[in-house]
Design an enzyme around this catalytic site. Structure first.
Site, short mmCIF file in Angstrom:
data_model
loop_
_atom_site.label_atom_id
_atom_site.label_comp_id
_atom_site.label_asym_id
_atom_site.label_seq_id
_atom_site.Cartn_x
_atom_site.Cartn_y
_atom_site.Cartn_z
CB THR A 14 -1.01 0.00 1.16
OG1 THR A 14 -1.83 1.18 1.04
CG2 THR A 14 -0.35 -0.02 2.53
CD GLU A 15 -1.48 3.71 -2.89
OE1 GLU A 15 -1.40 2.48 -2.67
OE2 GLU A 15 -2.42 4.23 -3.51
CG ASN A 16 -0.59 4.07 3.67
OD1 ASN A 16 -0.70 3.08 2.96
ND2 ASN A 16 -1.04 4.11 4.90
#
Lengths: 210, 230, 230, 210
Positions: free
Chosen positions: D39-41
């Site tokens: 997940t990009e966070n």
């Protein structure tokens, strides 16, 4: 000269001491002096140098010396290490020199045909530290001045040097070229001027001695 | 779901390196140099290599073995001061050497690992290091284009790893390893301890395993890893 | 030698922020948002701010307080999807909004922190996000110049800190905090635990204290930090 | 459709599942399936979604859902998170769509004058994942086709989409435009073609159903 240079460190500074003479500056600081020493291979908070018997095989400074940490030391990678330098977080660096120009140019990495091991981290230290001071002998082994009107060797960085500490004197580098600030004991201003390869401004006041 | 297992033997991982490959090698001085992977590359024998490494170690240590065996045709580095053998080979024209400012080499590798084309920097302007570099005028300043560097293979050394390839380094053995571990199509890590999944705290991982292709456990460390007595 | 002490009160640190300042604010959603520093900035009242933040939080949370108080004139961000109030202000022309691709915003901030002029990237080529950007032809490809971003002040949230300003984050509260903590002239960190020198392991520090100017201990956490029940 | 899309994940892949329908793909994977979810966070190794009672306030995915970790998860900053995406380490991403063009163009972030919350991380996922597949309803709420000859909305990325999963069909996107691969039960190829806003290649063989 090294003891005098140590007084260049002010409380709260982040400082990188180049290989050789500058490294010895730490020996002249009080134990509780608030300063952060940086080494470009990835450490802030350098502690005392250790013997081979005491050394941690994974813990060196950029010159290869086995060092230690202090409470609050941090390790990081080489990108972060130079991020710190280039982004203006390095208050002071002390470097060696082959030549310093009266315009503040520094040459300390290459002698064409003789010595060219690569520039390493010196170029970024010289170009980006907020204050660059040089520690060097006043002349080379043959007695030729290292302080010159213009550098003849390939430059490390242009116009970067603010102050020079030598075995003879403390000299500031500014708009008007070299200006004598202090002299070593038993050295006269005119002796310093004679050993300097460019005009030397000598204030008319009595200069401190170190 | 569980994370894939990337544990490998050193020989099997190194056997993938082809003649003409570009190989990044971690380390700054002794700390962080993957001496065991380098020795395996010497035995494997791939030639005409371009090696990217901060320094050339010292005579009879680390990548000096690759230089002595004639496997290296090009070296992208920052400083060879501790290896007179490398300087001799450079001066004799037997290897081509490209010198970079140390932090710029780090950033070029990081840019490769970050999928960027390059970075813009003012480092070296006014010196011979800027010669021949593309200049971009931006916001009233001239900046040098420093192209991203990627490699076919990166060889890195970690203190601890898990089987997914998550890596943790210690002390100044970090240096170029986390950067190179992101910047190659095939990343091979040697680890002093290869641990089960979950053994490394998720907050304290320096290189996420997603960047790593093969991870190999080291046995007893060779003498090259030891403190150097000068 | 000992490392300098940078512990500060939140009010004293925030009081330095001037009208017209550019302020980076960490966080991605709730995790990592420095809610207490933001509330202090609302009380301080500096106006005409340019805020750089991944998102605009949600209505009545985080930087939405700064938007509602009219302190923000410009927002550099990636996504406002959870804050209808921010979208309304943008559409009404009361704030100027610059959208960046999320990873490019991260890299522009990192470049600022790394003392670079910018990066070269192909992200967004062929889309409206590339419009108006300087293009550099390099190695046969066209790349966009993405200028480095720096701020006057960065507000970051850490789980743990020491008095020199070394910071450690947890879980996905890391996000933009370590990047912004390198990219401002004055970096102010709030920490859930402010510890003595040496309490953080030197290998597990995410932001070296050398980048941080002021570090302040949080008391009991306000409800903004809590799990959001939707 | 979501169950069918789950078969797109192959052992060993690194996968990013977009907000909405794609996130639900994980519910259709075996517990020991070897895959790494990103997940990009700033997380690789996403574990099950948690209720507000079980949640860690510091642990969310990019869509704001409270998630958990698995053995071997790693946290990292946003620069590293997209470094992974841009440098080719993301094998597969599944995204939603407003429109997909027969040339593989994707539009999923902006409807001028109506919806413009910002592009977030979608542009880099779409442009740089090694394989981009779309999960979407075949038509919009008004019944208009989402698969079109060319996108009319602002693009997220050009020529990026390899495959589309809809409630009606699985469709590949290639040099020759849209090609029908599978159909949903009770849906005929001609019904798919009618609901598609561009020519649809229909192989003469009997197509699998899902």
């Amino acid at each position: 000269m090294v003891a005098r240079a140590a007084r260049e460190l002010k409380p709260g500074m982040v400082v990188n001491l180049g290989i050789g003479l500058p490294t010895r500056v730490v020996n002249h600081l009080p134990a509780d002096f608030p300063v952060c020493l940086h080494t470009e291979n990835g450490l802030t908070g350098i502690g005392p140098t250790l013997s081979a018997e005491q050394a941690d095989r994974n813990l060196i400074d950029a010159g290869g010396a086995y060092v230690s940490t202090v409470p609050g030391s941090a390790f990081f990678d080489s990108a972060t290490s130079f991020a710190l330098v280039r982004s203006g977080r390095l208050d002071l660096t002390m470097l060696g020199a082959f030549e310093v120009g009266a315009n503040g140019d520094l040459a300390n990495w290459k002698i064409p045909g003789k010595f060219s091991p690569g520039v390493g981290g010196g170029i970024e230290l010289a170009q980006k530290a907020r204050r660059v001071v040089v520690l060097t002998t006043h002349t080379d082994r043959a007695g030729n001045p290292k302080l010159k009107d213009r550098c003849s060797l390939p430059l490390t960085a242009k116009g970067c040097v603010a102050r020079i500490f030598t075995d003879m004197a403390v000299i500031d580098v500014g708009q008007g070229g070299f200006t004598l600030v202090e002299t070593a004991h038993e050295v006269s201003p005119s002796e310093v001027a004679d050993a300097t390869g460019a005009p030397l401004n000598i204030p008319e006041t009595t200069l401190p001695r170190f | 779901m569980k994370l894939p297992d990337k544990s490998s033997s050193i020989e099997a991982a190194i056997a993938q390196i082809k003649d003409g490959a570009t190989v990044m090698v971690g380390g700054f001085g002794v700390p962080g140099t993957p001496f065991t992977l380098i020795q395996a590359l010497v035995r494997h024998g791939a030639r005409d290599l371009t090696v990217i490494k901060n320094d050339a170690n010292e005579p009879d240590m680390g990548i000096d073995h690759l230089l002595q065996s004639g496997q290296v045709s090009r070296l992208i580095t920052t400083h060879l001061g501790l290896n007179a053998n490398a300087i001799r080979l450079m001066n004799a024209g037997e290897i081509t050497v490209e010198f970079n400012a140390q932090g710029i080499l780090a950033e070029r590798i990081r840019a490769g690992g970050a999928g960027l084309g390059g970075i813009l920097s003012d480092i070296g302007i006014g010196t011979e290091l800027a010669e021949g570099k593309q200049v971009v005028a931006f916001d009233g300043k001239n900046l040098l284009v420093e192209p991203a560097l990627r490699a076919d293979v990166a060889l890195v050394h970690a203190a601890r790893a898990d089987t997914f390839g998550n890596l943790a380094y210690v002390a100044t053995a970090q240096n170029f390893n986390p950067l190179m571990a992101m910047a190659a199509d095939c990343v091979i890590a040697e680890a002093e301890q290869l641990l089960h999944l979950g053994a490394l705290a998720a907050n304290d991982i320096h290189t996420p395993g997603v960047f790593v292709d093969h991870v190999a456990a080291l046995g007893a460390l060779s003498k090259e890893y030891a403190v150097v007595r000068r």
